[in-house]
Design a protein around this motif. Structure first.
Motif, PDB file in Angstrom:
ATOM      1  N   UNK A   1      -0.644  -3.692  -2.669  1.00 13.09           N
ATOM      2  CA  UNK A   1      -1.890  -3.458  -3.404  1.00 13.09           C
ATOM      3  C   UNK A   1      -1.977  -4.380  -4.602  1.00 13.09           C
ATOM      4  N   UNK A   2      -3.135  -4.965  -4.765  1.00 11.83           N
ATOM      5  CA  UNK A   2      -3.350  -5.832  -5.921  1.00 11.83           C
ATOM      6  C   UNK A   2      -4.389  -5.232  -6.844  1.00 11.83           C
ATOM      7  N   UNK A   3      -4.197  -5.470  -8.106  1.00 12.75           N
ATOM      8  CA  UNK A   3      -5.134  -4.916  -9.081  1.00 12.75           C
ATOM      9  C   UNK A   3      -6.391  -5.770  -9.190  1.00 12.75           C
TER      10      UNK A   3
ATOM     11  N   UNK B   1     -12.033  -2.096  -9.575  1.00  9.31           N
ATOM     12  CA  UNK B   1     -11.260  -1.190 -10.431  1.00  9.31           C
ATOM     13  C   UNK B   1     -11.328   0.268  -9.980  1.00  9.31           C
TER      14      UNK B   1
ATOM     15  N   UNK C   1      -9.119   0.551  -6.684  1.00  7.97           N
ATOM     16  CA  UNK C   1      -7.710   0.179  -6.659  1.00  7.97           C
ATOM     17  C   UNK C   1      -6.790   1.367  -6.956  1.00  7.97           C
ATOM     18  N   UNK C   2      -7.209   2.276  -7.819  1.00  2.00           N
ATOM     19  CA  UNK C   2      -6.344   3.404  -8.143  1.00  2.00           C
ATOM     20  C   UNK C   2      -6.139   4.287  -6.917  1.00  2.00           C
TER      21      UNK C   2
ATOM     22  N   UNK D   1      -3.822   2.563  -4.489  1.00  2.00           N
ATOM     23  CA  UNK D   1      -2.428   2.632  -4.944  1.00  2.00           C
ATOM     24  C   UNK D   1      -1.863   4.036  -4.743  1.00  2.00           C
ATOM     25  N   UNK D   2      -2.666   5.054  -5.041  1.00  3.30           N
ATOM     26  CA  UNK D   2      -2.188   6.432  -4.863  1.00  3.30           C
ATOM     27  C   UNK D   2      -1.906   6.713  -3.387  1.00  3.30           C
TER      28      UNK D   2
ATOM     29  N   UNK E   1      -1.156   4.488  -1.103  1.00  6.57           N
ATOM     30  CA  UNK E   1       0.005   3.707  -0.683  1.00  6.57           C
ATOM     31  C   UNK E   1       1.296   4.370  -1.164  1.00  6.57           C
ATOM     32  N   UNK E   2       1.260   4.974  -2.349  1.00  5.72           N
ATOM     33  CA  UNK E   2       2.435   5.688  -2.853  1.00  5.72           C
ATOM     34  C   UNK E   2       2.826   6.825  -1.927  1.00  5.72           C
ATOM     35  N   UNK E   3       1.830   7.565  -1.463  1.00  7.57           N
ATOM     36  CA  UNK E   3       2.073   8.691  -0.552  1.00  7.57           C
ATOM     37  C   UNK E   3       2.686   8.186   0.765  1.00  7.57           C
TER      38      UNK E   3
ATOM     39  N   UNK F   1       4.320   5.290   1.349  1.00  8.60           N
ATOM     40  CA  UNK F   1       5.657   4.705   1.155  1.00  8.60           C
ATOM     41  C   UNK F   1       6.691   5.817   0.959  1.00  8.60           C
TER      42      UNK F   1
ATOM     43  N   UNK G   1      10.569   0.258   4.489  1.00  9.15           N
ATOM     44  CA  UNK G   1       9.179  -0.092   4.191  1.00  9.15           C
ATOM     45  C   UNK G   1       9.124  -1.562   3.795  1.00  9.15           C
TER      46      UNK G   1
ATOM     47  N   UNK H   1       6.415  -4.576   2.379  1.00  9.86           N
ATOM     48  CA  UNK H   1       5.086  -4.796   1.806  1.00  9.86           C
ATOM     49  C   UNK H   1       4.644  -6.224   2.090  1.00  9.86           C
TER      50      UNK H   1
END
Lengths: 199, 199
Positions: free
Chosen positions: B76-78, B82, B85-86, B89-90, B92-94, B96, B106, B108
């Motif tokens: 994920x890129x910032x 905007x 992206x959050x 990212x959230x 992707x966290x789940x 991973x 994993x 990336x």
């Protein structure tokens, strides 16, 4: 204090390097007690999956151990440092999903909401937040590092402010007479009225 | 094809509104087969915790059902929008953390790595990626929506490019003679050499 008379909140200040965790019980008279506080840290040397696993494991342990009625998580903003924000968002996703998997409601609060709730100023610095958390919870020593104090502040702010729209309602706001208030409660009520004036 | 002769990769294009999931088996001769593809969608009307729970449940189901040897997730890129992206990212966290919880490695990959791996150009558009994925997997129809094709492209790119540093090694790169190659394999090898020239 029976279970129905207080609200147990787990506050989480998400992050990959340091994830603050704080549990408080807040009674209807607003008196708050520390239940648990800690920080889960991972190193930037570790791969992302290992770091997120540490956080996932920790949040599961805390949810098991403390059985909070609600989890309050800091709302992540993209205004943060670009290299930090992605990790914060990924960690918050893991935390929110862990609570959701157990059916525990999640409330999101912005840093300024939390600061205003605890100190009366949405622009308070970290030291002021730590001082107020220490006072409100009647602690002998300040919770360290700041992420631990921030997690407690989040939990307190959630119980104190009431829930965000769509979230479960927080502890009932009973009126407390000044004479019956502890010092911390008085500070709290003052902070609350200050915060209200600012809105 | 025995288990040791091929690599099963689950590619995930994370997102809250649409999370693309694609599983491929890639043999040592680079021939790739579609195993499963789909998209998990949630509505912006739902609260964040409900959305992340849907994604957490889906990723767990896919990991159970397909037992991939590696999970390839879009990095994920910032630079993204905007407000988007959050959530990305959230999610992707789940994803991973779910893989890490099962001990599944994993990897990336950036969008441009994936595009270069599959089409030969790191700046290919979504249609070009979908066309190449359809060709490589010998599909009668293109995977839709683009998020599903992107997830398959991620999985293919991971198996084809080899693993990122610190990740498990991918399918061995055996030399394939041009005469033994299928059309898709030839396109693939050409794309690979193009991508190499660009670096």
């Amino acid at each position: 204090m029976t279970a129905s008379a207080s609200l147990r909140v787990l506050g989480v200040d998400p992050g990959l390097t340091r994830c603050g965790l704080g549990v408080v019980d807040v009674a209807k008279d607003r008196r708050a007690s520390l239940v648990g506080v800690g920080v889960v840290g991972t190193s930037a040397d570790q791969p992302l999956d290992a770091r997120l696993l540490v956080i996932a494991t920790a949040i599961d342990e805390w949810l098991d151990r403390y059985e909070p009625e609600v989890v309050a998580v800091e709302r992540v903003f993209s205004q943060l440092n670009v290299s930090t924000v992605m990790g914060v968002a990924q960690a918050s996703g893991v935390v929110i999903a862990a609570a959701a998997r157990r059916g525990i409601p999640v409330a999101l609060h912005t840093p300024s909401e939390v600061k205003a709730a605890v100190t009366g100023s949405g622009r308070a610095d970290k030291d002021a937040v730590t001082r107020m958390v220490t006072k409100i919870l009647r602690l002998d020593a300040s919770p360290r590092p700041a992420d631990a104090a921030d997690a407690l502040a989040l939990a307190l702010a959630h119980a104190w402010r009431g829930a965000a729209p769509g979230s479960p309602s927080a502890v009932g706001r009973t009126t407390t007479s000044a004479s019956a208030m502890t010092e911390a409660q008085r500070v709290w009520v003052e902070a609350e009225s200050k915060a209200r004036r600012k809105r």
